[in-house]
Design an enzyme around this catalytic site. Structure first.
Site, PDB file in Angstrom:
ATOM      1  N   ARG A 131      24.705  14.577   5.936  1.00  0.00           N
ATOM      2  CA  ARG A 131      25.201  15.488   6.960  1.00  0.00           C
ATOM      3  C   ARG A 131      26.724  15.456   6.994  1.00  0.00           C
ATOM      4  NH1 ARG A 131      20.516  13.310   9.643  1.00  0.00           N
ATOM      5  NH2 ARG A 131      19.091  14.964  10.320  1.00  0.00           N
ATOM      6  N   LYS A 156      22.202  10.585  12.644  1.00  0.00           N
ATOM      7  CA  LYS A 156      21.926  11.455  13.788  1.00  0.00           C
ATOM      8  C   LYS A 156      20.690  10.998  14.549  1.00  0.00           C
ATOM      9  CE  LYS A 156      21.141  16.318  14.953  1.00  0.00           C
ATOM     10  NZ  LYS A 156      21.006  17.695  14.423  1.00  0.00           N
ATOM     11  N   HIS A 228      25.231  22.855   5.941  1.00  0.00           N
ATOM     12  CA  HIS A 228      23.812  23.167   5.977  1.00  0.00           C
ATOM     13  C   HIS A 228      23.377  23.989   4.772  1.00  0.00           C
ATOM     14  CE1 HIS A 228      23.833  21.573   9.997  1.00  0.00           C
ATOM     15  NE2 HIS A 228      22.547  21.820  10.136  1.00  0.00           N
ATOM     16  N   ARG A 231      22.721  21.540   2.030  1.00  0.00           N
ATOM     17  CA  ARG A 231      21.520  20.746   2.333  1.00  0.00           C
ATOM     18  C   ARG A 231      20.261  21.585   2.123  1.00  0.00           C
ATOM     19  NH1 ARG A 231      21.166  16.304   5.670  1.00  0.00           N
ATOM     20  NH2 ARG A 231      19.804  17.366   7.158  1.00  0.00           N
ATOM     21  N   HIS A 254      15.306  13.714   8.411  1.00  0.00           N
ATOM     22  CA  HIS A 254      14.539  14.327   9.498  1.00  0.00           C
ATOM     23  C   HIS A 254      13.594  13.294  10.109  1.00  0.00           C
ATOM     24  CE1 HIS A 254      15.113  18.580   7.595  1.00  0.00           C
ATOM     25  NE2 HIS A 254      16.192  18.147   8.234  1.00  0.00           N
ATOM     26  N   TYR A 263      10.695  24.351   4.534  1.00  0.00           N
ATOM     27  CA  TYR A 263      11.048  24.463   3.116  1.00  0.00           C
ATOM     28  C   TYR A 263       9.841  24.743   2.230  1.00  0.00           C
ATOM     29  CZ  TYR A 263      15.545  22.700   4.614  1.00  0.00           C
ATOM     30  OH  TYR A 263      16.746  22.558   5.247  1.00  0.00           O
TER      31      TYR A 263
END
Length: 285
Positions: A131, A156, A228, A231, A254, A263
């Protein structure tokens, strides 16, 4: 317990409703449910995007709960914040082809210190899926060179994470640290190359690097240019090469596999195998 960037984001949401109330000569303690609905209706129409509306309602709900917990509100106004209609998996992740990603990385001029930095930054995102906040706060002590690992003590999701250090990423990172990184007392790896030579302070700094590199490579981004996008491109490549969805979730950091489920919509290989024949067309023998 949240990271600094999330705190800043929540603070902006709090200031938003405080400013709205001040302009109408209202004190927060006197707000009613109809005021909350008017606030959401007015601001939701200002920027009619799904992301903006979700952030608006989420931040408002959080701040009203905080005011209730602090005893500044008599009624639970958080329940008055409407839940806007949203269908999960309704969109397809915007991404670049892997050829475009390679062209983006390989096109960087590494003869300059800034170029060495930008290449290392792009590889950390495009190969390891880091990130922007993780890249921006990466410290020298987090890179275990002999073990070939990057050890992030806090992400995160408030969990430690260990990433492998591939040869290409390690070489670019070492080239920047040894030959491009300005002298500084800061322990952060990625630094500003203009005075003051310190860590990148703005949360969007890493996305600005990606955006600038895309412009120099004359690559048109299919979505918002930034971290993003890279990613999403990594996740799409992993899906199309048969990597299990659980591993993709682990790489992207995640907490829930449901976040990574979107995805599966870009797995063209698997989707092609289950596609039904066009009406009226004879199926192949």
């Amino acid at each position: 317990g949240v990271v600094a960037s999330t705190i800043r984001d929540y603070s902006r949401g709090a200031r938003r409703i405080l400013q709205w109330a001040r302009q109408r000569h209202r004190r927060v303690q006197t707000l009613r449910g109809r005021d909350v609905l008017a606030f959401i209706e007015e601001l939701a129409g200002a920027r009619p995007t799904r992301c903006w509306r979700n952030r608006l309602t989420s931040h408002t709900r959080l701040f009203l709960r905080f005011l209730r917990w602090e005893g500044l509100l008599e009624n639970d106004l958080a329940s008055a914040v409407p839940k806007l209609r949203f269908w999960r998996l309704a969109t397809v992740p915007r991404h670049l082809s892997w050829g475009s990603v390679r062209r983006l990385v390989d096109g960087i001029d590494t003869s300059t210190p800034t170029g060495k930095r930008d290449k290392a930054v792009l590889l950390l995102i495009a190969i390891l899926g880091m990130r922007g906040e993780e890249v921006r706060t990466l410290e020298l002590k987090h890179v275990a060179w002999r073990a070939g690992e990057i050890r992030l003590p806090r992400t995160k999701t408030q969990r430690a994470k260990t990433l492998p250090l591939p040869r290409e990423v390690g070489a670019a990172l070492a080239d920047y640290v040894l030959h491009g990184r300005p002298q500084s007392s800061s322990t952060v790896v990625v630094l500003r190359h203009a005075a003051p030579r310190s860590a990148l302070s703005h949360p969007a700094s890493v996305s600005q690097i990606v955006k600038r590199c895309l412009g120099r490579a004359r690559i048109v981004a299919p979505g918002r240019p930034g971290v993003h996008l890279l990613r999403h491109s990594l996740a799409t490549r992993m899906v199309n090469t048969g990597v299990p969805i659980k591993q993709i979730a682990d790489v992207l950091g995640h907490r829930s596999i449901n976040t990574t489920a979107i995805y599966t919509k870009v797995d063209m290989v698997s989707l092609g195998e289950v596609a039904l024949p066009f009406p009226g067309e004879k199926p192949p023998r």
